[in-house]
Design a protein around this motif. Structure first.
Motif, PDB file in Angstrom:
ATOM      1  N   PHE A 579      56.894 -12.280 -10.905  1.00  0.00           N
ATOM      2  CA  PHE A 579      55.890 -11.411 -10.301  1.00  0.00           C
ATOM      3  C   PHE A 579      55.409 -10.361 -11.315  1.00  0.00           C
ATOM      4  CE2 PHE A 579      58.980 -12.471  -6.811  1.00  0.00           C
ATOM      5  CZ  PHE A 579      58.270 -13.570  -6.382  1.00  0.00           C
ATOM      6  N   GLY A 580      56.310  -9.955 -12.205  1.00  0.00           N
ATOM      7  CA  GLY A 580      55.901  -9.039 -13.256  1.00  0.00           C
ATOM      8  C   GLY A 580      54.902  -9.670 -14.204  1.00  0.00           C
ATOM      9  N   ASP A 724      76.353  -2.605   1.647  1.00  0.00           N
ATOM     10  CA  ASP A 724      76.304  -2.392   3.098  1.00  0.00           C
ATOM     11  C   ASP A 724      75.123  -3.104   3.740  1.00  0.00           C
ATOM     12  OD1 ASP A 724      78.588  -0.819   2.993  1.00  0.00           O
ATOM     13  OD2 ASP A 724      77.435   1.023   2.661  1.00  0.00           O
ATOM     14  N   GLU A 725      74.085  -3.342   2.962  1.00  0.00           N
ATOM     15  CA  GLU A 725      72.894  -3.978   3.519  1.00  0.00           C
ATOM     16  C   GLU A 725      72.740  -5.424   3.082  1.00  0.00           C
ATOM     17  OE1 GLU A 725      69.753  -1.523   2.196  1.00  0.00           O
ATOM     18  OE2 GLU A 725      70.630   0.322   2.960  1.00  0.00           O
ATOM     19  N   ASN A 726      73.592  -5.873   2.154  1.00  0.00           N
ATOM     20  CA  ASN A 726      73.514  -7.245   1.620  1.00  0.00           C
ATOM     21  C   ASN A 726      72.130  -7.533   1.048  1.00  0.00           C
ATOM     22  OD1 ASN A 726      76.150  -7.757   2.334  1.00  0.00           O
ATOM     23  ND2 ASN A 726      75.632  -8.724   4.274  1.00  0.00           N
ATOM     24  N   ILE A 727      71.581  -6.557   0.327  1.00  0.00           N
ATOM     25  CA  ILE A 727      70.256  -6.704  -0.266  1.00  0.00           C
ATOM     26  C   ILE A 727      70.376  -6.660  -1.782  1.00  0.00           C
ATOM     27  CG2 ILE A 727      67.985  -5.632  -0.558  1.00  0.00           C
ATOM     28  CD1 ILE A 727      68.044  -4.763   2.280  1.00  0.00           C
ATOM     29  N   LEU A 728      69.742  -7.599  -2.427  1.00  0.00           N
ATOM     30  CA  LEU A 728      69.673  -7.655  -3.887  1.00  0.00           C
ATOM     31  C   LEU A 728      68.284  -7.193  -4.300  1.00  0.00           C
ATOM     32  CD1 LEU A 728      71.093  -8.583  -6.533  1.00  0.00           C
ATOM     33  CD2 LEU A 728      70.101 -10.849  -6.127  1.00  0.00           C
ATOM     34  N   ARG A 729      68.228  -6.205  -5.191  1.00  0.00           N
ATOM     35  CA  ARG A 729      66.941  -5.607  -5.560  1.00  0.00           C
ATOM     36  C   ARG A 729      66.721  -5.709  -7.070  1.00  0.00           C
ATOM     37  NH1 ARG A 729      64.722  -2.603  -1.419  1.00  0.00           N
ATOM     38  NH2 ARG A 729      66.134  -2.043   0.282  1.00  0.00           N
ATOM     39  N   TYR A 730      65.480  -6.032  -7.432  1.00  0.00           N
ATOM     40  CA  TYR A 730      65.046  -6.008  -8.824  1.00  0.00           C
ATOM     41  C   TYR A 730      63.761  -5.180  -8.889  1.00  0.00           C
ATOM     42  CZ  TYR A 730      67.924 -10.270  -9.024  1.00  0.00           C
ATOM     43  OH  TYR A 730      68.932 -11.187  -8.921  1.00  0.00           O
ATOM     44  N   ALA A 731      63.666  -4.323  -9.900  1.00  0.00           N
ATOM     45  CA  ALA A 731      62.435  -3.563 -10.134  1.00  0.00           C
ATOM     46  C   ALA A 731      62.132  -3.614 -11.626  1.00  0.00           C
ATOM     47  CB  ALA A 731      62.590  -2.118  -9.667  1.00  0.00           C
ATOM     48  N   ILE A 732      60.926  -4.019 -11.983  1.00  0.00           N
ATOM     49  CA  ILE A 732      60.548  -4.150 -13.390  1.00  0.00           C
ATOM     50  C   ILE A 732      59.147  -3.599 -13.594  1.00  0.00           C
ATOM     51  CG2 ILE A 732      62.014  -6.141 -13.900  1.00  0.00           C
ATOM     52  CD1 ILE A 732      59.709  -7.956 -13.399  1.00  0.00           C
ATOM     53  N   THR A 733      58.912  -3.098 -14.803  1.00  0.00           N
ATOM     54  CA  THR A 733      57.599  -2.604 -15.193  1.00  0.00           C
ATOM     55  C   THR A 733      57.146  -3.390 -16.419  1.00  0.00           C
ATOM     56  OG1 THR A 733      58.134  -0.399 -14.385  1.00  0.00           O
ATOM     57  CG2 THR A 733      56.267  -0.586 -15.875  1.00  0.00           C
ATOM     58  N   ASN A 734      55.971  -4.012 -16.332  1.00  0.00           N
ATOM     59  CA  ASN A 734      55.527  -4.939 -17.369  1.00  0.00           C
ATOM     60  C   ASN A 734      54.143  -4.585 -17.883  1.00  0.00           C
ATOM     61  OD1 ASN A 734      57.648  -7.268 -17.185  1.00  0.00           O
ATOM     62  ND2 ASN A 734      57.080  -6.810 -15.076  1.00  0.00           N
TER      63      ASN A 734
END
Length: 1401
Positions: A579-580, A724-734
């Motif tokens: 997506f980046g 606690d939320e079972n969420i995997l997060r990725y954040a990138i700046t391209n």
């Protein structure tokens, strides 16, 4: 001799030769009883039982709901006549026929068998879809059903002579008919040696030595002409003599000999059958001695080719070894040595070849490769048949038979090799393909037996020696423009057409998005990931991504990820990296990936971790844009990842990656470094290698202006697993640019490129000279660039929707939907009238007349009835009443000796002599007239008042406007009963010619009249009884005399009474006020003995609470028994972390969160605000400040979340009852509702720039929220007569009602940032519900709440304050279960609630 062999060897390294063999019996579609087939009864003239179709099939232009399979090599859409009426005749036939081999076939005495079935098998439908897209690359076809009929070892009918035995010539062939809701295709399959006889002798000419060739093709059958006549319909012949029949298995039109594909029907305009035109002829073996030199090496024109073996002329055959990567190799895939010149479209790596009949993933837009999308050469031997197909279909009626097809002669020498087209897409690297995972194809596919299909360069009159090809047929915008995006234009080029996005939009032409607007991606993640030695299964968990296109920031969240794999997947940021790349910030010479691939592509990536050498495969398939204009991407993971301990953190270093661009393929390879920090092992640094290729549909007809290489710079990478939320997060700046373009001197970087500008998230940053820049709102948005709001193209008349459409606004754009009675035409944009008469809804003795948006049935002469039921006129039986007559008679009431008794003032419809609704209807009492359709429904915009001439209802070009609220109100009352008729005595509102409520309303039955406002609400004091005259609605509304303003006690009491629905129960608390409006010294819960003392400001006197029957002595002359110093009104923030903030009368409390669980032990008071009634509350995550409304002080305030910080009053004038409050973090603004003057206002966060947004059409506004990402406001109005939830832009544009039905007291309102839904809790209906921002997808989360007041959403939980429990309740969105409850020690009502996080979400 050796030199000659070497020369041939090198020559074949330079030219790729693909031979084609005929299809084998084992390669046709599976058949027989093990596959669920029926077996047709043996005989000479048998017909199957009817095959009822679940969905109608289009054959030519007509719909059919059943099929029959017959002995004589045909499938028909109606029951067949006796064979003598058709078997010896040519085309056309009198009835619909699909004929793979029409001849006199006989299966008596066990001579073969005929199998047939209707199937919905995904595997078979996948194969059909692939066949269709191979023959028709531009088709949008997703089959839902298929009919497979197989004639196995069947014989020709023949009279057995006494001196002759029975013939042993047997035929095997197959027909597959597949269809979806719009189109139908047929595939004929003739396996090698499957045809041994090619005709049969007529039954009536036994003594004549004549044989009639079989017929192959299609016939529509007779069609109706005028009313009582029938004429021959169109037909299409594939063969015309014995030789053309013999060529059926030697030639094909899909690239495989023996396989024939035809487009046979469509719900849109369809003149005649259209054949595929890919070509494909049976090839001959190479000359003896050359078989071992067949090469899979891609080759280019001689002038550009340098033989790599010039210095190795003595190289032996066994010494040749392709150059491969030993760590990246699959022996099952043939290798390609490719010239590295980027202009040639060849790629280093390997090609995956697709055998005929292989399974492919079935999608609505299959990702067919570019070799499937070319203007394929066409066979040119005749006007039809197995040798040639023109680009224009001749006259559909009575086609002349083509001249005989020349026999395909075997050649004595090897066929000429031709170079691979330069646009061929090759797979860059092999990967392990697991079951059901997508397959990457490469031209050309393998044919059965190991041969290859001949690839042909597009040259005029190229002669192969076997069959001739030409490029006269090309696809043009005139025919295929509908394949372009609605925001694109189509351009014709010499070889075909291409789509290009219009100014203000970007993409590849097939899909275009508005420039600068944020984008969202939804999808699923599936697969098996092995952590260490433990396999973990991901079963279609949700993936959501949000991209700020103007900054190149991409946020990806994957929910419901099990903990044991969640930690291990933190380094795998490449999942969100796609997506980046798609939406990277473009530096001057850069180009974001979406401009190349659009929203349809397949990405294959392989991640290899070191030092453990674990490998993970990522396959991501983009399936286009959904109805909200958001991209859908499905992700599949398979392989191993290293173990990472729970609680660890992962830091990925910034990196740069070089992308190589080829026609239809983008590739990259890089090495990344990441650091894992854990309590057990401290800090450790690892690496992984990423190799990926992205394949997409490329338009090769136009000029190529794209890049060869670009550099993707990833400046920031953030990864996190929330246990606690079972969420995997990725954040990138391209950012994307040419290789080496970026400079290391930050002073030279424009804020647009540095990401330091202050443009709105829905705006583009346009760089100027030096540090100057300009903010420009994205396409579809309006504003100054720093504050942008969505433009409602539907309201402002800017849509591209045509007649008979309904416009639906979307963020930055809009979509068009057809009105009832219409459907999209072939171009996917124009709404065409549905011809209901095609489905034959009328009685057989009636004539159906199609009208715009409807139809009419009328009995034929000598018959009577309503068209749905017709009876002979001479019958004594009375015809049944029509709908109009039933409607009319129901309003006339019962019958008495004096005749019918109509309802006074009621409307009675007028019916014609046939009992149908007259097109023009008039109200006898009011004089209004309007037009109706055949069902009696009023056509919007046609009503006229008594003084105006009625509308001409015969006009068919009248464009209907949408119904107004008044018209909806009126029509809903007129069709209230179960039968759809008005309820006798019901009030029907009167609307003017514009559809608005008339100022004066009168009840036709009771005679009462009254005045109403523009919402149809009765104006108090204007009602008059019958005989009292009519009120003057033009007089100004009389307001009550000015009174003293309500006190704090009175306002508080009135607010609580409203919250209790006007009927507080004994246990409810209401402030007790004296006659002057001041607080009584003693305050109690209802009629209970639970009481306490208060001071003049209503503040509780500590230590005075009592449960005794005798109330505490709280008279002013008696001092309170205990006095404590009041706490300072300054900030006492809780420890760092995420926590809830709640308003409880005179204080703001803080409740820390552990994940999503409330930490009850660490709850504390954030601010003590004596003399206040805090109602609305919100948090500014950017500056760490809390904002609130004070109902008692009539102020709006804020305080910074720092120790000792004191409250700051922002607004203290012009407020009466400030309640709900919302902070817009992006625009640095706040919004609030004032429930006494009934208005919504806004101001900057420092209190400046105050202005009113709405002060009309509000009765009891309560909650308000803002979605900063889209600049949208939402608020509730719990008007007891007409409660509603509304929305608008933050600047007050595009106001609309989101919910108005099924709600009571919508107190609480919040925004689900994950699902992008607006959610509310209703104290009247006791439900918590959510709905999409466009008003669709409404669903109930919980249906048994107590008394919610305010609510906030965080993670996957709702947190709401409850007045029945006087606490904060937590509710899980996903399972609708209560998970937690917090009850403060000091019991009193809790008002607003919000969430304070350490960083902005």
């Amino acid at each position: 001799m050796a030199r000659g062999i070497l020369t041939i060897f090198l020559l074949q390294l330079s030219w790729t030769v693909h031979l084609v063999t005929a299809i084998q019996r084992k390669d046709i579609f599976p058949y027989g009883t093990p596959n669920g087939d029926f077996i047709l009864q043996n005989g000479d003239d048998e017909t199957s039982k009817v095959l009822a179709l679940k969905r109608p099939l289009y054959f030519y232009e007509a719909q059919f709901n059943e099929l029959y399979v017959a002995t004589n090599g045909i499938i028909s859409a109606q029951d067949l006549p006796m064979e003598k009426q058709y078997v010896d005749d040519g085309f056309p036939t009198d009835f619909p026929v699909i004929a793979p081999f029409l001849s006199d076939i006989d299966t008596s005495k066990g001579k073969g068998a005929i199998y047939y079935r209707v199937t919905e098998s995904p595997t078979l439908l996948n194969r059909v879809a692939h066949e269709v897209h191979r023959g028709f690359p531009d088709a949008r076809f997703t089959p839902t059903h298929a009919i497979i009929a197989t004639w196995e070892n069947v014989a020709a009918y023949e009279e057995i002579a006494r001196d002759a035995g029975q013939s042993d010539r047997l035929n095997t062939f197959q027909a597959v008919v597949a269809y979806d809701e719009n189109n139908s295709y047929a595939i004929f399959l003739y396996p090698e040696d499957g045809l041994q006889f090619f005709g049969t002798r007529p039954k009536e000419s036994y003594n004549v030595e004549i044989e009639l060739p079989a017929r192959v093709g299609f016939s529509r059958g007779e069609v109706a002409f005028l009313i009582f006549s029938r004429v021959e319909g169109p037909y299409y012949s594939v063969t015309n003599n014995e030789q053309s029949l013999k060529n059926l298995y030697q030639v094909g039109n899909t690239g495989v000999p023996g396989v024939w594909l035809f487009h046979i029907g469509s719900r849109y305009s369809f003149q005649n059958v259209v054949p595929a035109s890919t070509g494909g002829a049976l090839a001959t073996p190479p000359p003896r001695g050359l078989e071992t030199y067949e090469s899979t090496t891609a080759e280019y024109p001689e002038a550009e080719y340098t033989a790599p073996f010039e210095e190795e002329e003595e190289l032996e055959e066994g010494d040749y070894s392709p150059i491969t990567d030993p760590d990246f190799h699959s022996p099952a895939i043939p290798e390609f040595h490719v010239n590295s010149h980027p202009d040639r479209g060849a790629l280093p790596g390997h090609a995956r070849l697709q055998p005929y009949g292989g399974d492919l993933p079935l999608t609505s837009n299959p990702q067919y490769r570019d070799h499937d999308n070319i203007d394929t050469p066409t066979l040119v031997s005749g006007p039809s048949g197995p040798a040639e197909y023109p680009d224009r279909v001749p006259d559909p009626r009575n086609r002349p038979h083509p001249p005989p097809l020349e026999e395909v002669q075997p050649q004595a020498e090897a066929p000429q090799a031709v170079p691979r087209p330069e646009h061929t897409a090759l797979e860059v690297f092999p990967y392990t393909r697991e079951e059901n995972s997508p397959r990457l194809e490469s031209s050309p596919p393998l044919a059965p037996g190991g041969g290859h299909i001949v690839d042909v360069v597009e040259e005029e009159n190229f002669e192969t020696g076997v069959i001739r090809y030409s490029t006269e047929t090309k696809r043009t915008c005139a025919v295929f423009q509908q394949q372009c995006s609605q925001n694109a234009y189509c351009t014709d080029y010499p070889a075909g057409f291409c789509c290009h996005c219009r100014t203000g939009f970007y993409g590849n032409g097939w899909q275009c998005l508005p420039d600068g607007a944020p984008h969202r991606v939804n999808g699923k993640v599936s697969g098996t990931v092995i952590v260490g030695s433990t396999p973990v299964y991901l079963n279609s968990v949700d993936l959501h991504a949000y991209i700020v296109v103007s900054d190149g920031r991409a946020y990806t969240a994957i929910s419901e990820v099990p903990e044991n794999v969640g930690w291990a997947l933190m380094p795998v940021a490449p999942i969100g990296e796609i997506f980046g790349w798609l939406f990277a910030m473009e530096l001057p010479s850069g180009q974001a990936g979406f401009k190349i691939t659009g929203a349809e592509f397949t990405r294959h990536a392989e991640v290899t971790f070191y030092p453990g050498n674990q490998k993970l495969t990522i396959v991501q398939t983009a399936q286009g844009l959904n109805s909200d204009n958001y991209m859908t991407v499905d992700t599949r993971l398979h392989g191993n990842v290293p173990f990472i301990a729970a609680g660890s953190t992962v830091q990925v270093e910034p990196y740069k990656d070089t992308y190589q661009y080829y026609p239809s393929v983008v590739t990259s390879a890089s090495v990344r470094e990441f650091t894992v920090v854990s309590a057990e092992r401290g800090s450790e640094t690892f690496t992984f290698q990423l190799r990926q290729n992205i394949t997409y549909r490329d338009c090769h007809h136009g000029p190529r202006t794209g890049p060869e290489t670009l550099q993707l710079t990833t400046e920031r990478v953030f990864v996190m697993y929330v246990r606690d939320e079972n969420i995997l997060r990725y954040a990138i700046t391209n950012k994307i640019s040419s290789v080496g373009e970026e400079t290391s001197e930050p002073v030279l970087v424009n804020p647009c490129y540095a990401g330091t500008h202050d443009c709105d998230t829905t705006a583009q940053c346009l760089p100027g000279e030096g540090q100057q820049y300009l903010c420009q709102c994205a396409t579809g948005y309006r504003g100054d660039g720093r504050n942008c709001y969505d433009v409602d193209e539907c309201v402002e008349g800017l849509s591209q929707c045509g007649p008979h459409t309904q416009c639906v606004n979307l963020p930055g754009t809009h979509s068009c939907h057809c009105q009832a009675g219409y459907e999209f035409g072939f171009d996917g944009r124009t709404c065409l009238d549905i011809d209901e008469c095609r489905s034959q809804p009328c009685h057989p003795q009636a004539t159906c007349t199609n009208t715009l948006g409807s139809f009419q049935c009328q009995c034929q002469p000598t018959f009577q009835g309503d068209g749905f039921q017709c009876f002979p006129s001479d019958e004594k039986t009375d015809r049944p009443k029509t709908q109009c007559e039933q409607h009319r008679d129901s309003l006339k009431g019962g019958f008495s000796p004096r005749g019918p008794r109509p309802v006074p003032g009621g409307f009675v419809p007028q019916c014609d002599e046939q009992g149908q609704y007259r097109a023009l209807q008039c109200h006898g009492s009011t004089g209004h007239c309007w037009c109706v359709d055949s069902r009696g429904q009023e056509r919007a915009g046609t009503r006229t008042p008594p003084s105006a001439p009625p509308t001409n209802c015969e006009k068919t070009d009248h464009r209907e406007r949408p119904k107004t609220d008044c018209e909806h109100h009126r029509d809903s009352v007129q069709t209230t009963s179960p039968e759809g008729y008005p309820i006798v005595g019901a009030f029907v509102p009167q609307c003017d010619e514009h559809g608005q409520y008339r100022d004066l309303q009168c009840h036709g039955s009771t005679g009462h009249c009254w005045c109403v406002d523009n919402r149809g609400q009765e104006r108090a004091g204007t009602r008059k009884a019958p005989g009292a005259g009519q009120p003057n609605c033009n007089e100004p509304e009389v307001l009550p005399p000015t009174q003293r303003p309500d006190t704090v006690c009175e306002r508080w009491r009135a607010s609580l009474v409203d919250h209790y629905g006007g009927k507080p129960e004994p246990q409810h608390y209401l402030p007790q006020c004296d006659r002057e409006g001041q607080f009584n010294p003693v305050q109690c819960y209802g009629d209970s003995s639970y009481c306490w003392c208060v001071d003049r400001d209503g503040r509780e006197v500590a230590g005075t609470r009592s449960h005794d029957v005798v109330k505490p002595a709280c008279i002013p002359t008696v001092a309170p028994p205990t006095m404590h110093p009041l706490p300072r009104p300054d900030m006492t923030p809780p420890p760092s972390g995420t926590f809830l903030l709640y308003a409880q009368g005179q204080q703001i409390g803080a409740l820390p969160l552990k994940g999503t669980h409330m930490d009850l032990e660490r709850s504390s008071t954030l601010l003590a605000l004596h003399g206040s009634i805090v109602v609305g509350i919100d948090y500014d995550c950017r500056e760490g400040k809390v904002y609130w409304t004070d109902l008692a002080g009539r102020t709006i305030n804020r305080a910074k979340m720092e120790p000792g910080a004191e409250p700051e009053t922002l607004i203290n004038t012009g407020l009466t009852s400030p309640e709900g409050l919302a902070v817009d973090v992006q625009r640095r603004a706040m919004f609030w509702v004032d429930s006494t003057p009934d208005k919504i206002e806004r101001a900057n966060l420092d209190g400046s720039g105050r202005k009113t947004i709405f002060d009309t059409d509000l009765v009891n506004p309560r909650a308000i929220i803002v979605d900063s990402s889209t600049g949208t406001l939402y608020w509730t109005d719990w008007n007891r007569e007409a409660p509603k939830i509304e929305s608008s832009s933050v600047d007050g544009h595009n106001r609309k009602v989101l919910v108005k039905d099924g709600i009571g007291l919508p107190n609480a309102l919040t925004f689900d940032t994950v699902m992008r839904h607006v959610c509310w809790a209703d104290a009247g209906t006791k439900r918590l519900e959510c709905i999409a921002s466009d008003g669709t997808g409404r669903r109930v989360i919980h249906s048994n709440l107590n008394y919610p007041f305010s609510m906030v959403f965080y993670s996957n939980h709702f947190y709401f304050t409850d007045w029945r429990r006087d606490g904060v309740i937590a509710l899980n969105r996903d399972n609708s279960q209560f998970t937690d409850e917090y009850i403060p020690d000091q019991r009193s009502h809790l008002y607003g609630v919000t969430v304070a996080t350490t960083h902005c979400l």
